[in-house]
Each structure stands twice: as structure tokens, then as C-alpha cells.
Design an enzyme around this catalytic site. Sequence first.
Site, short mmCIF file in Angstrom:
data_model
loop_
_atom_site.label_atom_id
_atom_site.label_comp_id
_atom_site.label_asym_id
_atom_site.label_seq_id
_atom_site.Cartn_x
_atom_site.Cartn_y
_atom_site.Cartn_z
N SER A 139 29.37 -15.58 -33.60
CA SER A 139 29.86 -16.92 -33.92
C SER A 139 30.71 -16.86 -35.19
O SER A 139 31.65 -16.09 -35.29
CB SER A 139 28.69 -17.90 -34.03
OG SER A 139 29.13 -19.22 -34.08
N HIS A 142 -3.61 7.49 5.84
CA HIS A 142 -3.69 6.19 5.18
C HIS A 142 -5.12 5.67 5.30
O HIS A 142 -5.68 5.21 4.31
CB HIS A 142 -2.70 5.23 5.85
CG HIS A 142 -2.59 3.91 5.18
ND1 HIS A 142 -2.21 3.77 3.86
CD2 HIS A 142 -2.81 2.64 5.65
CE1 HIS A 142 -2.21 2.49 3.53
NE2 HIS A 142 -2.56 1.78 4.60
N HIS A 179 -9.50 1.73 -1.51
CA HIS A 179 -8.06 1.56 -1.26
C HIS A 179 -7.41 1.15 -2.58
O HIS A 179 -7.49 0.00 -3.01
CB HIS A 179 -7.84 0.49 -0.19
CG HIS A 179 -6.42 0.38 0.26
ND1 HIS A 179 -5.38 1.06 -0.33
CD2 HIS A 179 -5.85 -0.33 1.28
CE1 HIS A 179 -4.25 0.78 0.28
NE2 HIS A 179 -4.51 -0.08 1.27
N SER A 206 6.97 30.86 -67.03
CA SER A 206 6.98 32.07 -67.84
C SER A 206 7.63 33.21 -67.04
O SER A 206 8.75 33.09 -66.58
CB SER A 206 5.55 32.41 -68.28
OG SER A 206 5.55 33.47 -69.21
N HIS A 266 25.87 -19.59 -25.86
CA HIS A 266 26.20 -19.20 -27.23
C HIS A 266 24.97 -18.80 -28.04
O HIS A 266 25.05 -17.89 -28.88
CB HIS A 266 26.93 -20.37 -27.90
CG HIS A 266 27.48 -20.05 -29.26
ND1 HIS A 266 28.58 -19.24 -29.45
CD2 HIS A 266 27.07 -20.43 -30.51
CE1 HIS A 266 28.83 -19.14 -30.74
NE2 HIS A 266 27.94 -19.85 -31.40
N CYS A 308 0.80 -1.22 0.00
CA CYS A 308 0.00 0.00 0.00
C CYS A 308 0.83 1.27 0.00
O CYS A 308 0.33 2.34 -0.34
CB CYS A 308 -0.92 0.01 1.22
SG CYS A 308 -1.62 -1.61 1.61
#
Length: 1346
Positions: A1196, A342, A382, A652, A1316, A207
Site C-alpha cells: 500500500s 484388503h 481396519h 608465557s 487489499h 480405505c
Amino acid sequence: MTSSNEQLVDALRASLKENEELRKESRRRADRRQEPMAIVGMSCRFAGGIRSPEDLWDAVAAGKDLVSEVPEERGWDIDSLYDPVPGRKGTTYVRNAAFLDDAAGFDAAFFGISPREALAMDPQQRQLLEASWEVFERAGIDPASVRGTDVGVYVGCGYQDYAPDIRVAPEGTGGYVVTGNSSAVASGRIAYSLGLEGPAVTVDTACSSSLVALHLALKGLRNGDCSTALVGGVAVLATPGAFIEFSSQQAMAADGRTKGFASAADGLAWGEGVAVLLLERLSDARRKGHRVLAVVRGSAINQDGASNGLTAPHGPSQQHLIRQALADARLTSSDVDVVEGHGTGTRLGDPIEAQALLATYGQGRAPGQPLRLGTLKSNIGHTQAASGVAGVIKMVQALRHGVLPKTLHVDEPTDQVDWSAGSVELLTEAVDWPERPGRLRRAGVSAFGVGGTNAHVVLEEAPAVEESPAVEPPAGGGVVPWPVSAKTSAALDAQIGQLAAYAEDRTDVDPAVAARALVDSRTAMEHRAVAVGDSREALRDALRMPEGLVRGTVTDPGRVAFVFPGQGTQWAGMGAELLDSSPEFAAAMAECETALSPYVDWSLEAVVRQAPSAPTLDRVDVVQPVTFAVMVSLAKVWQHHGITPEAVIGHSQGEIAAAYVAGALTLDDAARVVTLRSKSIAAHLAGKGGMISLALSEEATRQRIENLHGLSIAAVNGPTATVVSGDPTQIQELAQACEADGIRARIIPVDYASHSAHVETIENELADVLAGLSPQTPQVPFFSTLEGTWITEPALDGGYWYRNLRHRVGFAPAVETLATDEGFTHFIEVSAHPVLTMTLPDKVTGLATLRREDGGQHRLTTSLAEAWANGLALDWASLLPATGALSPAVPDLPTYAFQHRSYWISPAGPGEAPAHTASGREAVAETGLAWGPGAEDLDEEGRRSAVLAMVMRQAASVLRCDSPEEVPVDRPLREIGFDSLTAVDFRNRVNRLTGLQLPPTVVFQHPTPVALAERISDELAERNWAVAEPSDHEQAEEEKAAAPAGARSGADTGAGAGMFRALFRQAVEDDRYGEFLDVLAEASAFRPQFASPEACSERLDPVLLAGGPTDRAEGRAVLVGCTGTAANGGPHEFLRLSTSFQEERDFLAVPLPGYGTGTGTGTALLPADLDTALDAQARAILRAAGDAPVVLLGHSGGALLAHELAFRLERAHGAPPAGIVLVDPYPPGHQEPIEVWSRQLGEGLFAGELEPMSDARLLAMGRYARFLAGPRPGRSSAPVLLVRASEPLGDWQEERGDWRAHWDLPHTVADVPGDHFTMMRDHAPAVAEAVLSWLDAIEGIEGAGK
């Protein structure tokens, strides 16, 4: 004084000065540690439709109870779960809570997340993403602007009960369930999606999670870990588990309502929501002009320790916590007015909390000034991990509104507390909380975790803001644009609707300041609209009417050309309004007035303003100079607002304006040309000719006039727009003939015949009057409609301007060249009225400037808005007042209108698989196509359309969209959720449907559905395969054929079948991998070969997997992945790795010759030797990278090739790479681990067979294995990073020595998790992090080839 004494004195002075500097620095650091932190942004979502802090305040101030029954979309079957008798196993006696209205809703496409990944994601992650975007917007910060900055992310997140057992996860969500449901990823996903590079921390202290996160963020800001902190918490109850568990403890209120600190308190009540804050140091917020909502003065966290029980609150710890927070804030208890408690409504916890408050805040208070106490949980339940920050938002809003709202459901204060022990009062009614001179208002907020971790913060009202200077009116005399944008058209419509409602409701808004906020605090996206108006009401009306908006869509912004037309754009009064409203226009016109005055006897301004004494525009020697002046002045206006041409093109006489804007003529020379030439026309040609515009092609026009010898083609303006000039009588004759044949023809209102033989009569005169011009080399590229090419030399002399008047204007061919060959996409007609825009081809965007009788600031602003809406970069600052994005007087603007779809995995009953919905349905590909030699053939257009439909269906199916219409045809698939997994799935589906062998990287090579469909259609055409519309049976079979990835492997389709493949599998099973490589090497000699790079039969174009052009512009190195030698290899090897480089660097992958398809669609040729292969790759890389430095990367066998390629680039091509990254290489002489693990290597190849191992590919693998087996001639001088796996691929005996990858030459080492294979798959982000860190280091020290 002796020399030694003088030295001593100097030394003492220096020491004293140094000590003083040290003391100052110490004070600065101390001040920094004690500096209050500013809350500059807040966002939230809670029950009852609350979508913002304003909504939350309205609900709280009105005393709303937001508790409801379980939403049906949760799929909980609450009737079966509910039992009013507490304590019965597997049931709950509570059916109410403060549930989010749309917990399942999410705009996945906005964040580039596929629907199937969104379905696998915990809704808590989804809520956090959208709220995090909103908090930046609400702070007045463009979310895109923080990408790549050190913003920290600190979020609280608790329950993780959304995802089912991964073994029964919904089909298609594999690979996403773990990351989608990890609380650790909750913060990381925000940082990833927004590009934030500060700390990313997820806190779970139940909480108290979000308040603990706030405390950690404050420390991070003070310590310099980040400059801005995003802090939040979230709670969504995906299953009824919390109800069932707490019901078994009889810890919940039966009615689902929190009765905090009340005698009637009977247990906790759940709520849901998300709450997010944005914080900066107060000094930074002020410096940046960000609005400060409140400041955090201090904070503290602690633990109950070994108290009364694991979950029992501990009063002494709470008292100590409060005193710690007050000490951190340097305040006393009486300095705080109110505490947001709270207050969970439990009979145990509330009294303990109240007693702690009485013992601390309740002491030493002045009479009549008790500590006020309330709890938001009485309204919204809550909200667990979100509750702490939710309380902060409530108290910040209370500070802003000057009211302390009441707490609901309090019949009377609990009798379990001696309220007379201190001065604390419950807020059973709302209380005014006004500002008071000499005393700042402050509030405390508490949150206590069920595991004993407690947090408390102290808030303070925002410091007074200095009186802001009056906002300067915008340049346009009150006309302002309100730009809006979105990711999709639907979202844009919603955004427009929100802004219209805002304009209606917020009567206090200053339109200019709101416009600035829209520009500065909102990300510019692809779909755009702009409202233009001079008042709030006008802007509101424009937003409400589609015709009142400028709308556009950004595709490829391409390049911009300014177009300057010839005659026909003029109208009386053109430019007059801008003389008064645009300083830039007025200044440019004044320059033109000065330049024209030596050659004319009238005033430019007088003509524009239609002064009684001024000549009219009916005279050619007036209209041409005035039109010239207006056009070049409008060009200055466009440039002032940030739109500059990359080329100019004139029609033109418009070429004179174009030449001046390009810098090919000085203003004086341009004025000379336009005035003296028009005077010659007036004196010698006027009254003797005419011109007519025909809706015909050039060729059709030529045939029409071939017997009318007095006429000639004057201009080609478009495919079916041609102008003819010549003798007036024949012009009339041509007009009548066209009318009789139904051909549109319009006689142009001029009495002379430009671009015809008539002009030859003034050739000598023009040669005389235009002698002595000083043409310049164009500074802006100038494309001549006379010559049909670029003018790159100072060639625009008097002879050019004669030819410009005499010969045909090739406007349409010029536009086609610029659009097709030069990449120009936007053509802006810079004139008082558009005459050429409508002749432009559909493939380009034509934009106008002014319009006839509409030439004021409103029209100009609208035209600028059209440019922005169509993707051009506008300098908004030039249009808007100079003010901060959000001043305290500016109401909050609407945030982004996310477009939600529902994503929810419903909980399963015993023995059941979970149900799941993506908008309540399974996405399937509904229709199919018939492919192959026997199908009824479609024409090319029909084939492309059919293929595009197939691509859209399969993309929708892979992404789990409701329908193909949800997939944008012209947007990169990566941006709508495609990643390495979906790309492979999509490729497999298309290959199975078509029989083609497209590579897994095809969606990156051809990123949009349109481009992809063109590639597929072309390949089908090359094979002479027909496409037909499907039969009913074929429609039913397509989805079966396009089974999801994993249902059938690539090898099972037959694409990989062959004798060598079967033998290779047997060799691997018999642990004879190495022997069979020798067999393949010998057999490869029988494949056709090429002996020079020019003879390579494949296109080796590197595939762009990540990044973009920005990195190259910065000179940062381009990463090039060198594909390995494995038979299943290719650019797709780097799909997962490249994801981490998106927005960081360009990441290209170059194919290896011999593995693909030749130009004749047969098997590709093998290289005769390794250098030939490397030369072919080198050429492709250098073409793709351009001038950017290159860093090669290989894994590799690809790592060995990367080093050989680096040496080849350096010695044979004179282009040494900036670095080499070798990922787990085993070079000759160090291959014992490879030999020991040969079986695992072979099995790994079959396990990762994204590209089927055909016989041809196996033979290529054998050829390259032979190439790399022997010694090579040299070494590259580039710096080397060796990235090694930390886990062996198989069993390894220690006495054999070190199994890890090895490199003899100088290098830097980085060890990463995985073996690997898994290092490049599961741990690819770790590899990327090592590479990026190394690149930053070598670029910072050595320049990385810059």
C-alpha cells in the site's frame, strides 16, 4: 568424390549419430519409467504400544490381538453410547477397537508448534509429523539434510472429525482450527516442518488412501517430480461418529475384531495408526549407499464405476486392477507368492475379493505353490487411510524375516467362496517363506476404498547386496564416540536411555559402524551427549552412568580460540600413547624432532617415551622444547578433526607455540626460540629464583608485595589468580604470610624467576642467539598477552621474545578482550594437562585436550566430544570408519525420543461446548508483579529477575504450557511455537501488565525470554518505574489484567486514546476519510521535526523477522520490508508474510521515522521532508544488510515509500537495491479506487489495530500522506514486481475501469488471492510464493546484485 557428395555423406553420418543418440535417450527414459522403486525406510505406530516396524512384526509373528476398549482419554462416555442392541439411533453396539495408546500425545515444541496450536491440530497431523521424522532416521538419513530438497510428500488421510464447530473452539485456538483440521494441510505441514520442496499431496479415497498415495508417489519418482518420496497414511478416531454411523448400518463386528475371509466374518472392526514409507529409485538408493528393504515392482489404481452400488465392492474391477499391476510390474500371476488382502471381515466384501484373487493369482500356478492370503486387520483392525501402507510394512517385514504370519480369527474359510476355483490358501498358520535360488519372493498388497477407488501394488525382495569390504578400524585403535542429541534436556536423557538399551540388546552391533550411523543419520540438536568407548559393553556402561558421558548444551557457538599455556602442563610420558594411536600427532612430532635437532643433543621421541638414556623433564631446557612440541602437535590433531582456531593466545612460553600455529614464526624459528631461550634460562637463571601462584586479584597482589622489592607480578591469569616471581626467600616469606591470612597460595615447582628483573641478566645473550629470526605476518589472528593487542605485522623478532620472558603476562585481560569485544566463546587449551581452563571466566566455555596420566586416544576422543557437545563443528569422518550410514548388517538405531504432552478436545454433548485439555489443565499466569511509581523498589538484579519471571509466565500462558518452567529461558520464542498471532497476544499481555507500549515485533527484536526481559526491565528503569514482588491480591489480578488477545483491544487500554483518534473514527463513519487526512497533514506541522538523518530521535534498527545468516553467505538478496504510512503500521505488518521466508531468506523490516518513541521516551520527531526520512532509513538498512544485496518490499503506502527509498539508495547512497516488490500500491494519478473505498480503508485500519492509533501516530500518517501526494523527482532502475490483489475491497462499477493496483514504470505482475487487506493476512503465503519465484528468476538471470 565431389564436394557436394562429401557434404551429403557427412550430413548422413551426423544424422545417423543423432538418431543413435535419440534411441539411447529413449531407452534411458524407458528404463527410468520401468525402474523398480526401493523402499529405504519405514515407520509406524499402531495399537498395543507398537512404535516401529519391528514392534509390528513381533506382534504379528506372535499372533497378538491388539483390540481394546475405548481409552478414557477420548472422553467418549462409552457407557452412555453403548447399546448392545443394534440399530438404536445415536448409539453403538461396539465398544472395542484397536486404539492407539497415545493418540493425544505430541511433542509440539520439537516442531516449533505452540501448545495452543497443537491443541487445535487434528491428532492425525501430529502422528504424521513424528512418523515422518522417524522414517528418515530409520532410513539412515539425517532429516535436516533433506531440507530444501525435492522430496515429495504423498499421504492418505480420511476422517476429519477432531475439531468442534469453530464457533465453540477452545479459547486460544482461534486461527489454528482450520489449518489444524484440513486434510489438505496434512501433507503440507510435513513439507513445511521438514522443509521438503517436492509435491505435497493429500489423498482421501477412504480405505485405499495410502496405497493410492503410494501409486502416485511411484509415478512422481518415475516422472522426475521428486527424487525421494515420503508416503504414508494415518487414521485416528477422534470421536465415536464412525462407530455410531456404521452401527446404524449394522456393518460392524460386535466384538471389534476382524475375521477376514472367515465363515465367522460379521463386519468390519476399526483400528488406528500411522504408517510411513520412504522411497527412492533403486539406482539412486544404491548410489547413495542406502539400505534397500524391498522394491516396488508395479502398481495400479482404478475405480468400480457404475457397479452394484456406491459402497459395494466390484469383483471385475478388482480383477482388472490386479492384471494392471502385474503388467506394470512385467510379471505373471504365478510370480507372486502371497497377497496381503484388503480383508475387512464383511460378508459381502471378503467373498468378492477372494473370488477376484482366485480368478487372477489363483490361476496358472505350479502344484504345491498356492497363493497365500492373509490380512493384517485381524491383528490391528481396519486402520482405514493407513491400512494400505500398513500392509506394505507387514509384507516387507515378512520378506526380511522369511515367514508368512498367520491371520487371526479364522475359524474356517468362508463358505461364500468356491475355493476350488483356483489355487489360493488362507494363512491360518504361519508358513516359512525362505529365499530360493533363481526365484525372487514377491507379494501383492490390496486396498479398496469405500467410494470405489481401488489400489494394488506388487513388492519384491531387495536385490542381493554385494559383499561389503571389511570396515576399517577407527583411527583411535578401537575407541569410538557415540554422539546423541535432543531438543531438550529431558529428551536427551530419554535418548541416552534408548541408546543404552540398544547397546545392551543388540549384541551383534559393530560400535564403529553404529557410531558412523549416529553421525550421518541423526540431526545434531542443542542438548548433546557423547559416550566414548572401545567396545559395545564399554559404550553401554558409559551410557548408563552420568559420569561416563560428555554432556553440553549449544548456545551461541561464537568464535574459537586456541590457548597455549606456559610451564606446568608437563608430565612424564605425555604424548607417548598418541605417538602410537594418532598418525597426525606422530607426524607433527616427527616434524618437531627435525626442527629441534640442530639445537639439542637429545631425542624428542626418546624423552616422550621415557627412554633410559633420555634426559628428564626436570630440566628447563628439556621441558620447554618438549612441551612446545606436544602443544603444536596437539594443535595439528585438533585441526585434523575439523576444529580450527579463529585466534590464538599464548601464556608465557606458550606464545611460541601460538606464534607457530598462527604462522607468525616458521617451525624452524619457533624451535630456535624455544630451545636457545630455555638454554639461557638453564645456564643463568636456574637456581636463583622462584614463582608462586596466589588466589588474589592483581591489585590485591600488588599491595601484598609492595614492600617485597625482590618480587614482581609475573602473570595475571584470572580475576583472582595472579602469579608472582622473584627471589626465593621472599617467595617463601610471601607464602607464609598468605597462609597466615587464609589466602590460598601455591609455590610453583621451578627454580627461576620468569617475568621479573632476573631476566634482565640474559637480555644481551638472547639478543645474540635470537638475531636473524624471520618473523612472518600471522595467518591466524594472534593476540599478544605481552602487548595486550593483536599482532598484525611480522613483529615477533628476538626483541619480542626477550620481552615475552621479562614482562608480565596479561592472560586474563587478553581473554576478557577476546570474549567481550571480539565474540570469542570457546577457548581450547591445547596442552598435555589443563592449567588455564579453570581460570577462564564463566561466560566462556573452556575445553582441555589431554590430562595428566590420561593422554591416550580415549582422552583425546573425549576432548573432541566435549568440543562437539559444546557446539563446535567436529569433522566426524576423521574419527570414524569410512562406511555407509546403514549397511544391511547394521541393526536399526533408536529414533528420536519425542517428549509427549497430551492435547485433546473432547467431544461435546448436545448443547455443550467442547471440553479441552492440554495436559489436563488450563494454562494460566499464576502470579503477578506490582508495577509503577508507587511500588516498593527492587534493586537492578531483583527487577530483572522479577521481569523475567513475568515474561516466562506470560509466554507459558500464551503457548498454553503447563508451567513457566516449560519455556526455555535462552531459546528463541519462535522455535518453541511463537508466530504472528502469539507474538501479538504476548505483546498485548505484557503491555497491559506493565503500561509500556512495546511493539508487536518485540519478540523478534529480542528473541529469547532473557533478552526480552532485559529490554522490558531497561524500559521500566528509564521511566523510573519500580517493580515489587506482588501482594496476594495482585497475584490474583494479574491474569485478569493480561486478558487474552481479542478480549480487549489495544485502543481500549488507553494507549491509543486521544482527540484525533476519536475524530478520525467519526470521519471514517461519515465517509470523510480523505478530508480528515488533510486535517491531519495540516496539524502535523505543529509536531517537532528533524531536518537531517543525524537528528532522528528514534532507533530505526531493522527487525529480523525471518531467515538467518546462511542466505547472506550465499550472496542471496536480503528482503527489507518498508513499513507503510498507516497510523497502526510498523514492522509488525510483515509478521505473517515473513513466516513463509523462514529458512529461505533474511527478512528485515525497517520502521518509518516519526511513529515510535524518541530516545528520551517521549514522542519521536517527525521528518521535515521525505528525503530526510528516507536517508535515515537508508543508513539503518545498509548497516543491517552489510554486503548483501537488498530487495525492498512495501504494501500500500509502504510500496510507494519502497520505490522512493530505492531511488534514494541509488542516487544519494550509491547502493541501488537488487529489486523492488510493490504490493497493491495506488500511486498518485491512480487513486480513484482508494477514494471510492475510503470508508473500507478506514474501517480496515481500526479492524487491524495491532498498534494503537495514538494522536502522534495519526499526525505522522498525515505528514507522510502529504509527502506522497505530489510528484516525486525520479525512478529507480531496479527491477520491479507488482503484486496485485484479485478481489476488490468494496463495490466497484465496471464503467469506472480497472480497479486493480497500477504501476506506470516497467514491472512484472503477479496476481494473488484476497483483497487489499486480506492478501497480506489470510493469503500471505501466496504473496510470499510470488515474491520467492520472482527473486529466483531475477537472481538467476541478472544476478540480483551479487
